[in-house]
Design a protein around this motif. Sequence first.
Motif, PDB file in Angstrom:
ATOM      1  N   UNK A 104       0.822  -1.211   0.000  1.00 28.22           N
ATOM      2  CA  UNK A 104       0.000   0.000   0.000  1.00 28.22           C
ATOM      3  C   UNK A 104       0.854   1.258   0.000  1.00 28.22           C
ATOM      4  N   UNK A 105       1.961   1.234   0.736  1.00 26.83           N
ATOM      5  CA  UNK A 105       2.874   2.383   0.743  1.00 26.83           C
ATOM      6  C   UNK A 105       3.479   2.607  -0.644  1.00 26.83           C
ATOM      7  N   UNK A 106       3.851   1.530  -1.324  1.00 25.21           N
ATOM      8  CA  UNK A 106       4.410   1.661  -2.674  1.00 25.21           C
ATOM      9  C   UNK A 106       3.385   2.251  -3.643  1.00 25.21           C
ATOM     10  N   UNK A 107       2.146   1.799  -3.544  1.00 29.64           N
ATOM     11  CA  UNK A 107       1.093   2.343  -4.416  1.00 29.64           C
ATOM     12  C   UNK A 107       0.859   3.821  -4.104  1.00 29.64           C
ATOM     13  N   UNK A 108       0.851   4.172  -2.818  1.00 32.28           N
ATOM     14  CA  UNK A 108       0.651   5.574  -2.431  1.00 32.28           C
ATOM     15  C   UNK A 108       1.792   6.448  -2.940  1.00 32.28           C
ATOM     16  N   UNK A 109       3.029   5.950  -2.869  1.00 36.65           N
ATOM     17  CA  UNK A 109       4.176   6.710  -3.381  1.00 36.65           C
ATOM     18  C   UNK A 109       4.033   6.933  -4.881  1.00 36.65           C
ATOM     19  N   UNK A 110       3.595   5.888  -5.604  1.00 37.53           N
ATOM     20  CA  UNK A 110       3.423   6.018  -7.056  1.00 37.53           C
ATOM     21  C   UNK A 110       2.370   7.071  -7.393  1.00 37.53           C
ATOM     22  N   UNK A 111       1.241   7.043  -6.682  1.00 31.60           N
ATOM     23  CA  UNK A 111       0.155   7.978  -6.966  1.00 31.60           C
ATOM     24  C   UNK A 111       0.508   9.402  -6.559  1.00 31.60           C
ATOM     25  N   UNK A 112       1.387   9.574  -5.578  1.00 33.86           N
ATOM     26  CA  UNK A 112       1.774  10.922  -5.154  1.00 33.86           C
ATOM     27  C   UNK A 112       2.959  11.453  -5.947  1.00 33.86           C
ATOM     28  N   UNK A 113       3.957  10.598  -6.177  1.00 34.47           N
ATOM     29  CA  UNK A 113       5.185  11.055  -6.810  1.00 34.47           C
ATOM     30  C   UNK A 113       5.006  11.349  -8.287  1.00 34.47           C
TER      31      UNK A 113
END
Length: 203
Positions: A84-93
């Motif tokens: 979930x953290x990796x997906x959140x980083x992708x959507x934010x970055x």
Amino acid sequence: MSQLEDRLRRTLAADTSGTPSPDLFARVRDSIEDDRARRRGRTRRLLGAAAALTLAVATVLTLTPYENGRPAMPWWTLELFTTGVLIAIALWLGPFIKRFGRAYAADVFHDNPLTGKSYIVLTDIVYYLIFAAFILFTVRFEPDRTWGADFATVNADQIEWQLQRVGGILLIIGVLHGLNIVLMPVLGRLFSLNRRLSGSHER
């Protein structure tokens, strides 16, 4: 010069040769309101992301069972959390890089703005493909026995592996983004040269 000041300058200098536009004040006011709305939207998104992360951490800690006074979190809990953290980083970055990359691409591809826009879209596709591939390559569907004797619950070896997942994708995106910054001016010059050569041949 900030984005708001640049918009004001363009709006005020849009037609100074004749009679000022009757809706000049309305356009300036709308520009200011749009800028404020974007700033409020960014603030809300950051606060929402922080609240979601805090809630996720609190939920994980609340649901974690304890054995002999020590946490015994199942291995898949940390696996899901890191994914979930990796997906959140992708959507934010992704949008963050794109927002600051538009001006850079516009400057590099100033002779052909459509090429610059297409380049940004293509790099976005590559960015999300890399993130999706990395997540799929590194996700685990069963605990790794190299994590130690107590591999069914979260331990130091698994935490180290999950931190390597996050650090690995950040390193990959950082290196590729740095190469993109270096190569983009070269591509811009090649496209401009090709455009000028095509124009000279047509004449």
